[in-house]
Design an enzyme around this catalytic site. Structure first.
Site, short mmCIF file in Angstrom:
data_model
loop_
_atom_site.label_atom_id
_atom_site.label_comp_id
_atom_site.label_asym_id
_atom_site.label_seq_id
_atom_site.Cartn_x
_atom_site.Cartn_y
_atom_site.Cartn_z
N SER A 36 0.87 -1.18 0.00
CA SER A 36 0.00 0.00 0.00
C SER A 36 0.90 1.23 0.00
CB SER A 36 -0.86 -0.02 1.27
OG SER A 36 -1.43 1.24 1.52
N ARG A 37 0.32 2.39 -0.32
CA ARG A 37 1.10 3.62 -0.17
C ARG A 37 1.28 3.94 1.31
NH1 ARG A 37 -2.44 7.71 -3.46
NH2 ARG A 37 -3.96 6.65 -2.14
N LYS A 97 -10.09 -3.96 -14.10
CA LYS A 97 -10.71 -3.23 -15.19
C LYS A 97 -10.89 -1.78 -14.75
CE LYS A 97 -14.31 -2.22 -13.82
NZ LYS A 97 -14.82 -1.47 -12.64
N ARG A 165 -13.34 8.44 -6.52
CA ARG A 165 -12.66 7.81 -7.66
C ARG A 165 -13.53 7.77 -8.92
NH1 ARG A 165 -12.85 3.05 -9.92
NH2 ARG A 165 -14.26 2.05 -8.45
N1 LIG Z 1 -14.08 -6.30 -10.30
C1 LIG Z 1 -14.97 -5.55 -9.70
O1 LIG Z 1 -16.10 -5.97 -9.43
C2 LIG Z 1 -14.61 -4.15 -9.32
C3 LIG Z 1 -15.40 -3.47 -8.40
C4 LIG Z 1 -14.98 -2.20 -8.00
C5 LIG Z 1 -13.84 -1.64 -8.56
N2 LIG Z 1 -13.11 -2.34 -9.47
C6 LIG Z 1 -11.91 -1.76 -10.07
O2 LIG Z 1 -10.88 -1.84 -9.09
C7 LIG Z 1 -10.04 -0.69 -9.15
C8 LIG Z 1 -10.04 0.00 -7.79
O3 LIG Z 1 -11.36 0.31 -7.42
P1 LIG Z 1 -11.81 0.36 -5.86
O4 LIG Z 1 -13.27 0.59 -5.87
O5 LIG Z 1 -11.25 -0.79 -5.13
O6 LIG Z 1 -11.09 1.70 -5.42
P2 LIG Z 1 -10.60 2.13 -3.96
O7 LIG Z 1 -11.43 1.49 -2.91
O8 LIG Z 1 -10.48 3.60 -3.99
O9 LIG Z 1 -9.15 1.49 -3.87
C9 LIG Z 1 -8.12 1.88 -4.72
C10 LIG Z 1 -6.81 1.81 -3.96
O10 LIG Z 1 -5.79 2.26 -4.86
C11 LIG Z 1 -4.73 2.85 -4.11
N3 LIG Z 1 -4.32 4.06 -4.82
C12 LIG Z 1 -3.16 4.21 -5.51
N4 LIG Z 1 -3.08 5.41 -6.07
C13 LIG Z 1 -4.19 6.06 -5.72
C14 LIG Z 1 -4.66 7.38 -5.98
N5 LIG Z 1 -3.98 8.25 -6.71
N6 LIG Z 1 -5.85 7.72 -5.46
C15 LIG Z 1 -6.58 6.86 -4.73
N7 LIG Z 1 -6.17 5.60 -4.46
C16 LIG Z 1 -4.98 5.20 -4.93
C17 LIG Z 1 -5.25 3.08 -2.68
O11 LIG Z 1 -4.62 2.12 -1.86
P3 LIG Z 1 -3.32 2.49 -0.98
O12 LIG Z 1 -3.23 3.97 -0.90
O13 LIG Z 1 -3.60 1.82 0.32
O14 LIG Z 1 -2.15 1.90 -1.68
C18 LIG Z 1 -6.73 2.75 -2.78
O15 LIG Z 1 -7.20 2.10 -1.62
C19 LIG Z 1 -10.59 0.15 -10.30
O16 LIG Z 1 -9.90 -0.21 -11.46
C20 LIG Z 1 -12.04 -0.30 -10.40
O17 LIG Z 1 -12.61 -0.14 -11.68
C21 LIG Z 1 -13.47 -3.57 -9.84
#
Ligand SMILES: NC(=O)c1ccc[n+]([C@@H]2O[C@H](COP(=O)([O-])OP(=O)(O)OC[C@H]3O[C@@H](n4cnc5c(N)ncnc54)[C@H](OP(=O)(O)O)[C@@H]3O)[C@@H](O)[C@H]2O)c1
Length: 327
Positions: A36-37, A97, A165
């Site tokens: 993680s960051r 994705k 996001r």
């Molecule tokens: N397969 C599915 O069903 C599904 C469902 C939802 C989302 N997704 C995909 O999964 C990905 C992440 O979505 P999520 O909903 O999990 O998002 P999220 O909860 O915001 O998590 C993303 C993580 O990325 C890291 N990160 C790195 N750079 C960042 C930045 N500049 N700003 C914010 N976070 C950053 C953060 O972790 P750290 O800071 O702890 O490293 C953050 O917790 C996207 O591509 C989304 O389309 C897929």
């Protein structure tokens, strides 16, 4: 390759938690590290899921010599950078994705992966649901004739939040890349080729990304796909594949456990499957590919992901959606 495939989780956010829970159901997968960051977030994630090592940076994670494959779960805008980081450190990649923010980035990642003979795949998990090989077999059998049209929608209501996001242009937000990719990838899977015409209309959120997008794709011979995605309404997530002699109705195509087959108007079959951990199928495919020395999955090829990104590039360009980092 070994019996157990060792995973590293990069960016432990919302979907990384769900993916981890599903991955842990596979007996031949082991998560050995999370990055993680923030070291605190990494430690908390590692403790929750009983993971050996936690790193406070992605660089430390990709340098871990025990890891075979990195699961990238950062926002769309960061997929390119984080996949590249993993590939440059000799790691295979399963990337959430949408694969990247645009087709140029997708092509570059594929180029690097191929040069280094490393596996990379978009985590378009719905492609690997067990009902789809049955649907494909049915279509290939010719029982209901040639495909003419596809329709699919994925919409849900979410109050606008500029920093979130999904609405944030800096993170390559918008309904199209976040959820439109599902019906798009589905249509592309059915049609198996690039459309000749890509028409679309987006309604923009105050942040400048799309909150609602309607898409019409026209393929060779006049076949077409009509797709919608939105954050400003709910929709059923049903899909139809309409053919010359009948149609297939897939209830909730994103989590499909059955597909109803109609000849004319008459229901002639119901293709049924059962599963609990839908996100595990894509991981199982990635591990199969690693063991067989494949650098791409024949089910979701590099070109399929590049094509979807190229279609979304055109839709964004036609609707004036340019991410700040693309200017
Ligand atoms: N397969 C599915 O069903 C599904 C469902 C939802 C989302 N997704 C995909 O999964 C990905 C992440 O979505 P999520 O909903 O999990 O998002 P999220 O909860 O915001 O998590 C993303 C993580 O990325 C890291 N990160 C790195 N750079 C960042 C930045 N500049 N700003 C914010 N976070 C950053 C953060 O972790 P750290 O800071 O702890 O490293 C953050 O917790 C996207 O591509 C989304 O389309 C897929």
């Amino acid at each position: 390759m070994k019996d157990t495939i060792k995973w590293g989780i990069l960016a432990p956010g919302h979907i990384a938690q769900r993916f981890t829970e599903h991955l842990l159901t596979l007996p031949d997968a082991k998560i050995v590290a999370v990055g993680s960051r923030s070291i605190d977030r990494a430690l908390q994630f590692a403790e929750t899921y009983n993971i050996d090592r936690a790193y406070g940076s992605y660089l430390e994670l990709v340098k871990d010599p025990e890891i075979d494959i990195i699961y990238v779960a950062s926002p769309h805008s960061a997929h390119y950078e984080h996949c590249l980081l993993a590939l440059e450190h000799g790691k295979a990649v399963l990337c959430e994705k949408s694969f990247t923010a645009n087709a140029e980035q997708a092509k570059e990642l594929v180029k690097v992966a191929r040069e280094k003979s490393l596996f990379i795949m978009e985590a378009m998990w719905t492609r690997f649901l067990p009902v789809y090989p049955l649907v494909k077999k049915l279509l290939d059998s010719g029982t209901i004739g040639e495909v003419r049209t596809v329709s699919a929608n994925y919409c849900f209501f979410r109050e606008f939040e500029a920093e979130h996001r999904i609405f944030n242009p800096d993170l390559a937000g918008g309904a199209l890349l976040d959820i439109g990719i599902y019906p798009l990838s589905f249509a592309q899977w059915v049609m198996g080729e690039m459309p000749e015409f890509i028409e679309s209309r987006c309604k923009l959120a105050p942040s400048g990304v799309d909150e609602q997008t309607s898409i019409m794709l026209t393929y060779k011979g006049g076949k077409s796909a009509l797709l919608h995605c939105a954050f400003n309404s709910f929709s059923p997530t049903d899909a139809y594949i309409c053919c010359k002699d009948g149609f297939i109705y897939i209830e909730d195509f994103n989590r499909a456990t059955k597909a109803e087959v109609y000849k004319g108007w008459e229901k002639i079959d119901e293709l049924k499957v059962d599963f609990e951990y839908g996100l595990a199928f894509q991981a199982a495919e990635a591990m199969r590919c690693l063991r067989e020395g494949l650098i791409e999955s024949p089910i979701l090829t590099h070109q399929m992901s590049i094509d979807c990104m190229a279609i979304m590039d055109k839709i964004r360009a036609d609707n004036g959606i340019i991410y700040p980092f693309e200017k």
